[in-house]
Structure formats: C-alpha cells, structure tokens
Design a protein around this motif. Sequence first.
Motif, PDB file in Angstrom:
ATOM      1  N   GLN A 208      44.827  44.559  36.924  1.00  0.00           N
ATOM      2  CA  GLN A 208      44.499  45.361  35.245  1.00  0.00           C
ATOM      3  C   GLN A 208      45.253  44.058  34.360  1.00  0.00           C
ATOM      4  O   GLN A 208      47.219  45.075  34.856  1.00  0.00           O
ATOM      5  N   LYS A 209      45.269  43.952  33.873  1.00  0.00           N
ATOM      6  CA  LYS A 209      46.221  43.003  32.795  1.00  0.00           C
ATOM      7  C   LYS A 209      46.279  44.091  31.055  1.00  0.00           C
ATOM      8  O   LYS A 209      45.187  44.928  31.551  1.00  0.00           O
ATOM      9  N   TYR A 210      47.291  44.062  30.888  1.00  0.00           N
ATOM     10  CA  TYR A 210      48.143  44.514  29.476  1.00  0.00           C
ATOM     11  C   TYR A 210      46.690  44.725  28.652  1.00  0.00           C
ATOM     12  O   TYR A 210      46.047  45.773  28.282  1.00  0.00           O
ATOM     13  N   SER A 211      45.855  43.580  28.726  1.00  0.00           N
ATOM     14  CA  SER A 211      45.178  43.418  27.269  1.00  0.00           C
ATOM     15  C   SER A 211      43.304  43.432  28.699  1.00  0.00           C
ATOM     16  O   SER A 211      42.689  43.075  27.420  1.00  0.00           O
ATOM     17  N   SER A 212      43.408  43.773  29.329  1.00  0.00           N
ATOM     18  CA  SER A 212      42.260  44.285  30.561  1.00  0.00           C
ATOM     19  C   SER A 212      41.269  45.194  29.021  1.00  0.00           C
ATOM     20  O   SER A 212      42.112  46.436  28.406  1.00  0.00           O
ATOM     21  N   LYS A 213      40.019  44.457  29.241  1.00  0.00           N
ATOM     22  CA  LYS A 213      38.670  45.463  28.644  1.00  0.00           C
ATOM     23  C   LYS A 213      37.917  46.179  29.729  1.00  0.00           C
ATOM     24  O   LYS A 213      36.988  46.598  29.357  1.00  0.00           O
ATOM     25  N   ILE A 214      38.345  45.653  30.703  1.00  0.00           N
ATOM     26  CA  ILE A 214      37.448  46.977  31.781  1.00  0.00           C
ATOM     27  C   ILE A 214      38.409  47.516  32.700  1.00  0.00           C
ATOM     28  O   ILE A 214      39.425  47.430  33.312  1.00  0.00           O
ATOM     29  N   ILE A 215      38.056  48.659  32.723  1.00  0.00           N
ATOM     30  CA  ILE A 215      38.523  50.109  33.319  1.00  0.00           C
ATOM     31  C   ILE A 215      38.670  49.244  35.029  1.00  0.00           C
ATOM     32  O   ILE A 215      37.511  48.877  35.649  1.00  0.00           O
ATOM     33  N   PRO A 216      39.821  49.657  35.436  1.00  0.00           N
ATOM     34  CA  PRO A 216      39.436  49.502  37.387  1.00  0.00           C
ATOM     35  C   PRO A 216      38.378  50.185  37.919  1.00  0.00           C
ATOM     36  O   PRO A 216      37.963  49.571  38.858  1.00  0.00           O
ATOM     37  N   MET A 217      38.126  51.683  37.794  1.00  0.00           N
ATOM     38  CA  MET A 217      36.856  51.269  38.845  1.00  0.00           C
ATOM     39  C   MET A 217      35.925  51.577  38.631  1.00  0.00           C
ATOM     40  O   MET A 217      34.874  50.759  38.941  1.00  0.00           O
ATOM     41  N   PHE A 218      35.455  50.398  36.751  1.00  0.00           N
ATOM     42  CA  PHE A 218      34.401  50.318  36.863  1.00  0.00           C
ATOM     43  C   PHE A 218      34.083  48.452  37.153  1.00  0.00           C
ATOM     44  O   PHE A 218      32.451  48.197  37.930  1.00  0.00           O
ATOM     45  N   LEU A 219      35.249  48.107  37.620  1.00  0.00           N
ATOM     46  CA  LEU A 219      35.280  46.739  38.010  1.00  0.00           C
ATOM     47  C   LEU A 219      35.044  46.516  39.384  1.00  0.00           C
ATOM     48  O   LEU A 219      34.258  45.571  39.994  1.00  0.00           O
ATOM     49  N   PHE A 220      35.210  47.566  40.538  1.00  0.00           N
ATOM     50  CA  PHE A 220      35.263  47.953  41.656  1.00  0.00           C
ATOM     51  C   PHE A 220      33.386  48.552  41.983  1.00  0.00           C
ATOM     52  O   PHE A 220      32.923  47.705  42.212  1.00  0.00           O
ATOM     53  N   TYR A 221      33.159  49.242  40.912  1.00  0.00           N
ATOM     54  CA  TYR A 221      31.587  49.625  40.798  1.00  0.00           C
ATOM     55  C   TYR A 221      31.150  47.920  40.378  1.00  0.00           C
ATOM     56  O   TYR A 221      29.643  47.614  41.277  1.00  0.00           O
ATOM     57  N   LEU A 222      31.750  46.809  40.067  1.00  0.00           N
ATOM     58  CA  LEU A 222      30.837  45.775  39.531  1.00  0.00           C
ATOM     59  C   LEU A 222      31.016  44.729  40.547  1.00  0.00           C
ATOM     60  O   LEU A 222      29.812  44.106  40.959  1.00  0.00           O
ATOM     61  N   PHE A 223      32.083  45.179  41.461  1.00  0.00           N
ATOM     62  CA  PHE A 223      31.904  44.254  42.747  1.00  0.00           C
ATOM     63  C   PHE A 223      31.045  44.749  43.715  1.00  0.00           C
ATOM     64  O   PHE A 223      30.811  44.090  45.081  1.00  0.00           O
ATOM     65  N   ASN A 224      30.187  45.652  43.707  1.00  0.00           N
ATOM     66  CA  ASN A 224      28.871  46.560  44.959  1.00  0.00           C
ATOM     67  C   ASN A 224      27.679  45.922  43.762  1.00  0.00           C
ATOM     68  O   ASN A 224      27.183  46.172  44.643  1.00  0.00           O
ATOM     69  N   ALA A 225      28.096  45.234  42.316  1.00  0.00           N
ATOM     70  CA  ALA A 225      26.814  44.520  42.213  1.00  0.00           C
ATOM     71  C   ALA A 225      26.659  43.385  42.529  1.00  0.00           C
ATOM     72  O   ALA A 225      26.976  42.347  43.113  1.00  0.00           O
ATOM     73  N   ARG A 226      24.940  43.272  42.408  1.00  0.00           N
ATOM     74  CA  ARG A 226      24.158  41.722  43.805  1.00  0.00           C
ATOM     75  C   ARG A 226      24.863  40.484  42.694  1.00  0.00           C
ATOM     76  O   ARG A 226      24.922  39.864  43.280  1.00  0.00           O
ATOM     77  N   PHE A 227      24.598  40.668  41.120  1.00  0.00           N
ATOM     78  CA  PHE A 227      25.172  39.918  40.814  1.00  0.00           C
ATOM     79  C   PHE A 227      25.976  39.162  40.230  1.00  0.00           C
ATOM     80  O   PHE A 227      26.797  38.183  40.811  1.00  0.00           O
ATOM     81  N   VAL A 228      27.428  39.354  40.851  1.00  0.00           N
ATOM     82  CA  VAL A 228      29.229  39.620  41.448  1.00  0.00           C
ATOM     83  C   VAL A 228      29.373  39.508  42.986  1.00  0.00           C
ATOM     84  O   VAL A 228      29.735  38.244  43.063  1.00  0.00           O
ATOM     85  N   GLN A 229      28.344  40.091  44.050  1.00  0.00           N
ATOM     86  CA  GLN A 229      28.358  39.516  45.050  1.00  0.00           C
ATOM     87  C   GLN A 229      28.249  37.967  45.222  1.00  0.00           C
ATOM     88  O   GLN A 229      28.069  37.191  46.506  1.00  0.00           O
ATOM     89  N   ILE A 230      27.166  37.656  44.798  1.00  0.00           N
ATOM     90  CA  ILE A 230      26.304  36.425  44.258  1.00  0.00           C
ATOM     91  C   ILE A 230      27.168  35.211  44.400  1.00  0.00           C
ATOM     92  O   ILE A 230      27.125  33.529  44.679  1.00  0.00           O
ATOM     93  N   GLN A 231      27.506  35.175  43.227  1.00  0.00           N
ATOM     94  CA  GLN A 231      28.479  34.487  43.062  1.00  0.00           C
ATOM     95  C   GLN A 231      29.992  33.659  44.227  1.00  0.00           C
ATOM     96  O   GLN A 231      30.047  32.760  43.734  1.00  0.00           O
ATOM     97  N   TYR A 232      30.396  35.261  44.478  1.00  0.00           N
ATOM     98  CA  TYR A 232      31.228  34.678  45.541  1.00  0.00           C
ATOM     99  C   TYR A 232      31.117  34.541  47.006  1.00  0.00           C
ATOM    100  O   TYR A 232      31.442  33.592  47.591  1.00  0.00           O
ATOM    101  N   LYS A 233      29.673  34.795  47.390  1.00  0.00           N
ATOM    102  CA  LYS A 233      28.855  34.446  48.583  1.00  0.00           C
ATOM    103  C   LYS A 233      28.271  32.557  48.637  1.00  0.00           C
ATOM    104  O   LYS A 233      28.855  32.411  49.471  1.00  0.00           O
ATOM    105  N   LEU A 234      28.638  32.572  47.713  1.00  0.00           N
ATOM    106  CA  LEU A 234      28.052  30.818  46.919  1.00  0.00           C
ATOM    107  C   LEU A 234      28.854  30.048  47.141  1.00  0.00           C
ATOM    108  O   LEU A 234      29.039  29.893  47.089  1.00  0.00           O
ATOM    109  N   LYS A 235      30.388  31.085  46.715  1.00  0.00           N
ATOM    110  CA  LYS A 235      31.406  30.273  46.502  1.00  0.00           C
ATOM    111  C   LYS A 235      32.057  30.406  48.264  1.00  0.00           C
ATOM    112  O   LYS A 235      33.654  29.423  48.232  1.00  0.00           O
ATOM    113  N   ALA A 236      32.330  30.765  48.336  1.00  0.00           N
ATOM    114  CA  ALA A 236      33.029  31.143  50.028  1.00  0.00           C
ATOM    115  C   ALA A 236      32.510  30.059  50.430  1.00  0.00           C
ATOM    116  O   ALA A 236      31.913  29.578  51.532  1.00  0.00           O
ATOM    117  N   ASN A 237      34.194  29.186  51.348  1.00  0.00           N
ATOM    118  CA  ASN A 237      33.515  28.182  52.052  1.00  0.00           C
ATOM    119  C   ASN A 237      33.762  28.312  53.742  1.00  0.00           C
ATOM    120  O   ASN A 237      34.563  29.822  53.811  1.00  0.00           O
TER     121      ASN A 237
END
Length: 449
Positions: free
Chosen positions: A334-363
């Motif tokens: 987390q950056k000092y200026s961040s507007k996202i709580i780390p635990m919320f980011l953890f849950y975001l990474f469990n969301a399909r829309f974040v997961q799909i972004q990374y799976k499409l970018k994986a080489n």
Amino acid sequence: MLKAYKEYKASTLPWNNMIPSHWIEQRAKTMYKKENRPVQTKDDVITCFRDGIVTLRKNRRTTGFTEAVQEFGYQGIRKGDLIIHVMDAFAGAIGISDSDGKGTPVYSVCTAKGDYNNFYYAYIVREMAKTGFIQSLYRGIRERSSDFRFEVFGSQLLPLPPRPEQDQIVRFLDWKVSMINTYIKAKKKQIELLKEQKQAIINQAVTKGLNPNTPMKDSGIDWLGKIPNGWRVGRLSQQFEIILSGLDKKSYLNERQVRLCNYVDVYHNDFIIDSMKFMQATASDSEYDSVLLEEGDVIITKDSESWDDIAVPAIVDEPLINVCCGYHLAILRQKYSSKIIPMFLFYLFNARFVQIQYKLKANGVTRYSLGYQAIHDAVLLIPPLDEQKAIIEYIAIRIANIEKAIILNERQLALMQEYRVQLVSDVVTGKVDVRKVKVPEVLDERKEE
C-alpha cells in the motif's frame, strides 16, 4: 480388516526390509527386457505422466508440452508395456501403457521375459520412487530429477510373489483404489462447489456493493460495464507499490538466514501469519531489504505451470519476524496515498474481473508468467473507504462457515489420499495379505481412462 502374513523374512531390498517368507527376490534384468521397436506411421504420441497413467497424449491434454521439431529416436510402444520415464521416475512417472503408439527415447519401454504381472511391477517401481530410493540413485544434473536408465533399473532386486498372488494384489488394488478414487472425486467436487460459492459472495460484494438498490453509473470501460455511484475506477499502480521477488530457496555462505514465504505458502493460504512453517533460506542485504514482508502486504503468484493459478492472492495478516518473499511471487504494498484498504485489495483479487485481466496477460506455453507491466496495469474498482470497510466485514461474516466447511473437506480429502498411498504400499510390499480377500467384479479404471 486386513491381516499380515504369518511369516516374514529379512529382504535385501534397500527400500523394503521385510517380505513374506514365501516370496523370493530377483534382478529386474532377468525379468524384463528393454524394447526398441520401430515407429509405425499410424502411431500417435504416448505420454507417461507422474500419476502413473501412460496414455495417448490426446487422451488427457494437448497443451503444456515441449514439442519436438523432429522425432529423433522415437520408439514404438504397445498396449501393456511397462513404461519408465528415465528422468521423472523419481516422481512416479512409471506405468502401463493403455494404448499403442510412440514415445520419446527418454522412456524405457519394458516387456516381461517370463510370467509376470506388469501392473504389479508398475506398482513396485512406483513404490521404489515413493520411498525416495530412485532419487537416492541420482546421477543427473537437473534439480530434483534422476537418471533411472534401464541399466540402473535392471540391476535392482525386485520382490517376486507367485504369479497368482501378483494377480490377486492387482485385482484387490483395482477394487479398493477405485472406491477411494470415487470418494476423492466426490470430495474434490464438493470443495470446488464451496469455493465457487465463496467466490460468488466476494465477487458480488466487491463489484456491486451491499445495497442492491444503489444507483449505477457507466464505468467508462466497455468490458466492466456499470458500477455503483460513488465508486471509481483506478489502476493498481496508482494505489500499490509492486515488488517482484527474485529470492529463491537456495542458501549461500556469508548471507543472513531468513524464513522464506514461497509459492506454496501463498497458493494454499489466504492469510500469511508468523506461526507458519516457512522454508529456510539466505538473502543478501539488498535482497533482504527489498523483499522483507510487512503487515498488510498482499502477495500474488506471478508464475505458475497452470494458467488457472496465476494471480492467486494472500495477505500478510500480522507482523512477521524475518520473513522474506520468495521467487515466483509479487508483493503489492500500500502506498501512503492509497485509497484502497489492503484487505479490500485481497478480496478484489478473488473477483472474476481482476482474475480474468491477469489470466489474459499471462505469457507462456509450458509455464505462465506475469511481468511487471502486466501487474502494473490492472484495473480496479475503488469504493469510498467506509464502504470498503463495510464490504470487508460483510464478506468475513458471510464466508466464515463456508471456509470452515472447505477446511474440513480438505482435511478429509488429505486423509483419504494418505490412506490410498499407504494401502498400496502395504499391499504391494507384502505387509498385508490379500490372498483370501474376495474381490467383487469392478470396472477396470485403466480401460475407462
């Protein structure tokens, strides 16, 4: 209940010190010969997998393999052959081919010289691998591999029960292992459904919020659609520092001792805590300072052999003492200026829309990887901080019982998997006597594959 044999004798098998008194021992080279058949035009490629299945590659999967430009040295394989993978035998890549085809020269294709049950001896050689004996014969240079050539296999002593007993052992294990596998398959499905239920709760909460009647607005991103009023869209790099770790498990002199949080720790745990049994490693001062884990860090898998296992998250849930982040992982801090709580980011990474972004970018082909820029560019949803806190609390309450059920089912699954391994070991090595066990007619899973 299975009983032991009445009489045993000491064996000279380095991986099994006792055998039933009526069994004998014999060198593998007197029992088996190495074939070198020509390839036929119609032959398809056969693969020997680490779970002991030997089948046409197209029967299981067609991706993730290194394809030969020219098939130099390929050899004919016939249904019923005992196949030993010279380099991966230590990991269990031994089995009976269920098809005719062709295989790489790294396979020892073996046929019996006498009246032996090949399925029994596939079990035996896999038992040699399970005990670590094949690995102890290590002569190769690739890490965690062996060079179990036919000459090495041929010099080993093998147990030799009477042929009818070999057949009965195989029939018994076909029956019992089939039953265990049915249970394991059902248990895995149950765990999968529970995880899907958990993900659905998280996905709904972090993409739509908690109020089903909240007004929605256009996100400005076609594939993302509408988002709640008051939420905004941002980039991961605007909110979190991205740190890629290159620290591996090796140890070097003149470096400080550290505990290493590795890929497996992250993959199997949502929360990284200090009491976990971390791997021991060493780190230089510069490595130590850059990848020392802090409370609130979100860690994701950036490399994996499976496309599905890219960007799996975990969060450092408490202060850690001397724990560094290992290779194949990335730290999101987390950056000092961040507007996202780390635990919320953890849950975001469990969301399909974040997961799909990374799976499409994986080489990758045989291994998938996320580069710095791919992690950097991810699009995130950012609710107001008070909503983030409410969503975090809501998710924790809603998924608590689901997580307990997952843990219980995973424990039951692990126990049954351990039982299967032990049962096979006890039966094929003669620790238990199955000669008088009445085996019902069961579907042969080898044919079903």
